[in-house]
Enzyme design. Structure first.
Site, mmCIF file in Angstrom:
data_model
loop_
_atom_site.group_PDB
_atom_site.id
_atom_site.type_symbol
_atom_site.label_atom_id
_atom_site.label_comp_id
_atom_site.label_asym_id
_atom_site.label_seq_id
_atom_site.Cartn_x
_atom_site.Cartn_y
_atom_site.Cartn_z
ATOM 1 C CG ASP A 78 -0.228 0.029 2.535
ATOM 2 O OD1 ASP A 78 0.752 -0.721 2.678
ATOM 3 O OD2 ASP A 78 -0.643 0.783 3.433
ATOM 4 C CD GLU A 139 4.216 0.303 6.717
ATOM 5 O OE1 GLU A 139 5.180 0.466 7.487
ATOM 6 O OE2 GLU A 139 3.743 1.224 6.023
#
Length: 370
Positions: A78, A139
């Site tokens: 991400d 994350e």
């Protein structure tokens, strides 16, 4: 051994894929294809359901032919926002954002280094032990992917997370624990021109509290920050409510506890002083980790750096990463640099030479496992 042109092509291709937190589906699918082409088994876990995303963590297994300790390699899929419609610009040795979005080197650079290392291992028929590769989701939202990762099928002794900036050869062997705070200050509304004395200004309480806080760099292990302040309706209304988001980090658990109590008491004292109220909520995002330099994983890094001709620099980072979570789950892990620069900004960039060197270092690490 490392194919520079392939690294460039892979990076530019992957970084163009929209993959903001909770919307990593396209990135996950692209990586599944790449892993399977290399003959690596891929499993997607059920983290998406747990966190409300559209993709789970990818758990990949590359079986080895050498009787050494199995290892875990990690990077996250991400990106932060603004990360839709990224247009990477190639200028000499630098790949940078076009200035309208982030670049996404955090953490596509880590992903690309892992992919290239795997390809080199296969092409050069380099002996290695079992390698587990995990690409995590979310994350950037507090390490949600790593927190929901089930390590029961990952029999790794050491972990190497590729999610750090700085010189190639830099390894973070210490990182802080973090608390975030949601604070609501409640005052009392009144007409600011006719009867202000009947009101209690939540803004005044907030200002008084913040002015008495230790913020910024509190000491060499601890930081604290007021991130956002929202409140007020109009200039002729004494502000009744203010909402504040803040954080504190420290590499020392007791210092984090002390800083948290300090921030909370400042708000409570100021609220009492002016006759208001405060609602203070704390969320613990992740634990700290500290790797002693006598640990075997440090010996592996030292051997690898000598083989690769890369100077090893051991240090700390002020940010959290999946490394924090993996250490807390029992796999001794470090975060190593892939050269990302100016991350989380519209000026984000990365030097291609750094990705090449980071990949060479990673291959050397794999060869140095015993």
């Amino acid at each position: 051994m490392v194919n520079r042109d392939r690294i460039i092509d892979e990076f530019i291709h992957l970084v163009k894929i929209d993959s903001i937190s909770l919307y990593e589906r396209d990135m996950a699918d692209a990586l599944k294809i790449r892993m399977m082409k290399e003959g690596i088994s891929v499993k997607e876990d059920d983290t998406a359901k747990k966190i409300g995303g559209n993709a789970g963590n990818l758990i990949c297994t590359l079986k080895g032919n050498k009787d050494v300790s199995p290892i875990l390699l990690m990077a996250h899929m991400d990106t932060v926002t603004p990360g839709i419609g990224k247009k990477p610009q190639l200028e000499g040795n630098i790949i940078k954002s076009d200035g309208t979005t982030i670049l996404g080197a955090d953490d596509v650079a880590g992903i690309v280094c892992i992919l290239e290392a795997v390809r080199v291992l296969k092409e050069q028929k380099i002996d290695h032990g079992d390698i587990y590769i995990v690409f995590t989701v979310a994350e950037e939202l507090g390490l949600l992917g790593a927190k929901n990762l089930d390590l029961s099928d990952i029999n790794a002794k050491y972990g190497f997370v590729l999610d750090l900036g700085g010189e190639i050869g830099y390894a973070a062997i210490s990182a802080p624990t973090q608390n975030t705070f949601d604070i609501k200050i409640i005052g009392k509304a009144a007409h600011a021109g006719i009867e202000p004395e009947k009101g209690i200004s939540a803004i005044q309480i907030a200002v008084d509290a913040i002015s008495n806080m230790k913020l910024g760099r509190v000491d060499d292990e601890t930081t604290a920050n007021i991130g956002t302040i929202k409140g007020g309706e109009a200039t002729n209304i004494v502000c009744e409510e203010v909402e504040i988001r803040a954080e504190a980090r420290s590499r020392d658990n007791e210092k984090l506890k002390t800083q948290t109590e300090h921030i909370k008491s400042c708000f409570e004292e100021s609220a009492g002083k002016f006759g208001g109220k405060v609602v203070f909520r704390t969320e613990h995002l992740y634990p700290a980790y500290n790797i002693d330099e006598s640990e075997e994983i440090i010996s592996i890094l030292k051997t690898a750096s000598e083989k690769a001709g890369i100077e090893l620099k051991l240090g700390q980072t002020g940010g959290g990463s999946d490394t924090n979570i993996i250490n807390s789950k029992g796999i001794k892990s470090v975060n190593i640099s892939v050269g990302m620069d100016k991350v989380h900004s519209l000026e984000e960039q990365i030097n291609i030479d750094d990705m090449v060197k980071a990949t060479e270092f990673l291959i050397s690490i794999i060869q140095s496992i015993n």
